[in-house]
Motif scaffolding. Sequence first.
Motif, PDB file in Angstrom:
ATOM      1  N   UNK A   7       0.855  -1.181   0.000  1.00  0.00           N
ATOM      2  CA  UNK A   7       0.000   0.000   0.000  1.00  0.00           C
ATOM      3  C   UNK A   7       0.898   1.240   0.000  1.00  0.00           C
ATOM      4  N   UNK A   8       0.566   2.202  -0.830  1.00  0.00           N
ATOM      5  CA  UNK A   8       1.336   3.452  -0.874  1.00  0.00           C
ATOM      6  C   UNK A   8       0.435   4.572  -0.347  1.00  0.00           C
ATOM      7  N   UNK A   9       0.492   4.830   0.950  1.00  0.00           N
ATOM      8  CA  UNK A   9      -0.393   5.840   1.526  1.00  0.00           C
ATOM      9  C   UNK A   9       0.124   7.257   1.284  1.00  0.00           C
ATOM     10  N   UNK A  10      -0.769   8.207   1.391  1.00  0.00           N
ATOM     11  CA  UNK A  10      -0.352   9.599   1.467  1.00  0.00           C
ATOM     12  C   UNK A  10       0.373   9.790   2.807  1.00  0.00           C
ATOM     13  N   UNK A  11       1.325  10.715   2.861  1.00  0.00           N
ATOM     14  CA  UNK A  11       2.073  11.015   4.088  1.00  0.00           C
ATOM     15  C   UNK A  11       2.796   9.793   4.637  1.00  0.00           C
ATOM     16  N   UNK A  12       3.412   9.043   3.758  1.00  0.00           N
ATOM     17  CA  UNK A  12       4.182   7.889   4.225  1.00  0.00           C
ATOM     18  C   UNK A  12       5.671   8.112   3.998  1.00  0.00           C
ATOM     19  N   UNK A  13       6.460   7.227   4.566  1.00  0.00           N
ATOM     20  CA  UNK A  13       7.917   7.301   4.445  1.00  0.00           C
ATOM     21  C   UNK A  13       8.334   6.546   3.190  1.00  0.00           C
ATOM     22  N   UNK A  14       9.000   7.220   2.272  1.00  0.00           N
ATOM     23  CA  UNK A  14       9.290   6.620   0.978  1.00  0.00           C
ATOM     24  C   UNK A  14      10.171   5.373   1.096  1.00  0.00           C
ATOM     25  N   UNK A  45       0.181  -0.362  -4.774  1.00  0.00           N
ATOM     26  CA  UNK A  45      -1.218   0.020  -4.986  1.00  0.00           C
ATOM     27  C   UNK A  45      -1.569   1.203  -4.094  1.00  0.00           C
ATOM     28  N   UNK A  46      -2.442   2.066  -4.607  1.00  0.00           N
ATOM     29  CA  UNK A  46      -2.809   3.268  -3.859  1.00  0.00           C
ATOM     30  C   UNK A  46      -4.180   3.765  -4.288  1.00  0.00           C
ATOM     31  N   UNK A  47      -4.620   4.795  -3.618  1.00  0.00           N
ATOM     32  CA  UNK A  47      -5.892   5.410  -3.979  1.00  0.00           C
ATOM     33  C   UNK A  47      -5.781   6.185  -5.288  1.00  0.00           C
ATOM     34  N   UNK A  48      -4.539   6.583  -5.637  1.00  0.00           N
ATOM     35  CA  UNK A  48      -4.292   7.363  -6.855  1.00  0.00           C
ATOM     36  C   UNK A  48      -3.146   6.745  -7.651  1.00  0.00           C
ATOM     37  N   UNK A  52       2.744  11.565  -4.088  1.00  0.00           N
ATOM     38  CA  UNK A  52       3.912  12.434  -3.908  1.00  0.00           C
ATOM     39  C   UNK A  52       4.415  12.363  -2.467  1.00  0.00           C
ATOM     40  N   UNK A  53       5.736  12.432  -2.314  1.00  0.00           N
ATOM     41  CA  UNK A  53       6.383  12.376  -1.012  1.00  0.00           C
ATOM     42  C   UNK A  53       7.224  13.627  -0.798  1.00  0.00           C
ATOM     43  N   UNK A  54       7.468  13.942   0.469  1.00  0.00           N
ATOM     44  CA  UNK A  54       8.356  15.054   0.835  1.00  0.00           C
ATOM     45  C   UNK A  54       7.997  16.346   0.103  1.00  0.00           C
ATOM     46  N   UNK A  55       6.732  16.696   0.165  1.00  0.00           N
ATOM     47  CA  UNK A  55       6.292  17.944  -0.440  1.00  0.00           C
ATOM     48  C   UNK A  55       6.439  17.988  -1.941  1.00  0.00           C
ATOM     49  N   UNK A  56       6.337  16.836  -2.580  1.00  0.00           N
ATOM     50  CA  UNK A  56       6.429  16.771  -4.038  1.00  0.00           C
ATOM     51  C   UNK A  56       7.830  16.530  -4.553  1.00  0.00           C
ATOM     52  N   UNK A  57       8.808  16.361  -3.648  1.00  0.00           N
ATOM     53  CA  UNK A  57      10.180  16.123  -4.079  1.00  0.00           C
ATOM     54  C   UNK A  57      10.322  14.777  -4.797  1.00  0.00           C
ATOM     55  N   UNK A  58       9.530  13.772  -4.325  1.00  0.00           N
ATOM     56  CA  UNK A  58       9.546  12.449  -4.950  1.00  0.00           C
ATOM     57  C   UNK A  58       8.126  12.059  -5.334  1.00  0.00           C
ATOM     58  N   UNK A  59       8.015  11.259  -6.380  1.00  0.00           N
ATOM     59  CA  UNK A  59       6.718  10.750  -6.808  1.00  0.00           C
ATOM     60  C   UNK A  59       6.811   9.251  -7.046  1.00  0.00           C
ATOM     61  N   UNK A  60       5.860   8.511  -6.493  1.00  0.00           N
ATOM     62  CA  UNK A  60       5.786   7.066  -6.722  1.00  0.00           C
ATOM     63  C   UNK A  60       4.654   6.794  -7.707  1.00  0.00           C
ATOM     64  N   UNK A  61       4.980   6.096  -8.782  1.00  0.00           N
ATOM     65  CA  UNK A  61       3.976   5.683  -9.767  1.00  0.00           C
ATOM     66  C   UNK A  61       3.509   4.276  -9.406  1.00  0.00           C
ATOM     67  N   UNK A  62       2.270   4.155  -9.039  1.00  0.00           N
ATOM     68  CA  UNK A  62       1.760   2.871  -8.569  1.00  0.00           C
ATOM     69  C   UNK A  62       1.426   1.949  -9.740  1.00  0.00           C
ATOM     70  N   UNK A  63       1.372   0.658  -9.434  1.00  0.00           N
ATOM     71  CA  UNK A  63       1.049  -0.345 -10.465  1.00  0.00           C
ATOM     72  C   UNK A  63      -0.445  -0.439 -10.709  1.00  0.00           C
ATOM     73  N   UNK A  64      -1.211  -0.194  -9.648  1.00  0.00           N
ATOM     74  CA  UNK A  64      -2.671  -0.281  -9.799  1.00  0.00           C
ATOM     75  C   UNK A  64      -3.367   0.500  -8.697  1.00  0.00           C
ATOM     76  N   UNK A  65      -4.608   0.842  -8.938  1.00  0.00           N
ATOM     77  CA  UNK A  65      -5.444   1.449  -7.912  1.00  0.00           C
ATOM     78  C   UNK A  65      -5.943   0.362  -6.964  1.00  0.00           C
ATOM     79  N   UNK A  67      -8.872  -0.429  -6.007  1.00  0.00           N
ATOM     80  CA  UNK A  67     -10.040  -1.179  -6.496  1.00  0.00           C
ATOM     81  C   UNK A  67      -9.681  -2.167  -7.609  1.00  0.00           C
ATOM     82  N   UNK A  68      -8.481  -2.044  -8.152  1.00  0.00           N
ATOM     83  CA  UNK A  68      -8.051  -2.964  -9.202  1.00  0.00           C
ATOM     84  C   UNK A  68      -7.377  -4.214  -8.647  1.00  0.00           C
ATOM     85  N   UNK A  69      -7.124  -4.219  -7.340  1.00  0.00           N
ATOM     86  CA  UNK A  69      -6.520  -5.401  -6.706  1.00  0.00           C
ATOM     87  C   UNK A  69      -7.621  -6.425  -6.462  1.00  0.00           C
TER      88      UNK A  69
END
Length: 325
Positions: A7-14, A45-48, A52-65, A67-69
Amino acid sequence: MKNITILVPESSVIEAVADPQYMFSAANDFLIANGKSPLFEVSLAALNREVKFNGGMFTVHTDRLLQEVVDTDLIIIPALFGNMKQAVEKNKEALPWIVKHHKKGAEVASLCVGAFLLASTGLLNGKKCSTHWAFYNEFRETFPDVEIMDGSIITEENGLYSSGGANSYWNLLLYLLEKYTDRETAILASKYFAIDIDRKSQSAFTMFAGQKDHNDKEIRRVQEFIEKNYNERITVDDLAQMVALSRRSFERRFKKATDNTVIEYHQRVKIEAAKRSFETSRQNISEVMYDVGYTDTKAFRNVFKKITGLTPIEYRNKYSKAEIS
């Protein structure tokens, strides 16, 4: 194949997103190198689509939403970052998804303070849980129906796993890897990632600052007195008289406010002072013992090990800058 969904939550540690992905992917390489078939299908997987992490400094591209799991064997919840209540609120839409897949048979593992998100599902009610030692008080207040395992690195109950603070989550990842593969693969991973595979406790890393997040002014006054006079002989009766309470009422109020008995609190303050001395001074063990108010070597050693998980000698050797004979 074991389907592992991180799971890739918002406000998580990259790092807590990248590390489990790295380890289970590397485990596939270890298995192939030993003539075995790869075992893990790892996905983010994530909601989106992007998180984005660290105020947009990093971005994780998820494999699926989420609901797709369709099905998964293990959900990994990374550590959260910042204000825990706000972090959980940002990810509240993921809570029913976690519950749904757990009911379908998926195991769930939280890393460090990812336990706040796992506990918010209600799945941990009446169960045990590990998390970062610095968040024990906040966790207890937020989730009174969950039992914190003080000092524990790994907790497992009914397909729900949790880990201690910060890099302790590597020990949970190795534990899960051994469960899904074998001891040989887990040992290989521990050597590759330079992790002590069988570390069981985070007690040696715990810094005791006193539990003062309560509204009992009299008990807080007693705490401050203990902390200023920890090396003196102080009785429970003396402290009760200080705030004009019967011993029984005083002990009950102290335990309710601090989650420690009076004696436990006094011991923890003494041992915290001893730890600081071992870390920063050249005093030997006897000198430190006397400075914090102990005269019995065996009693000091037993209390020190109970609280830190290490003997005084082991702690000094681990953290002292200079070797002391």
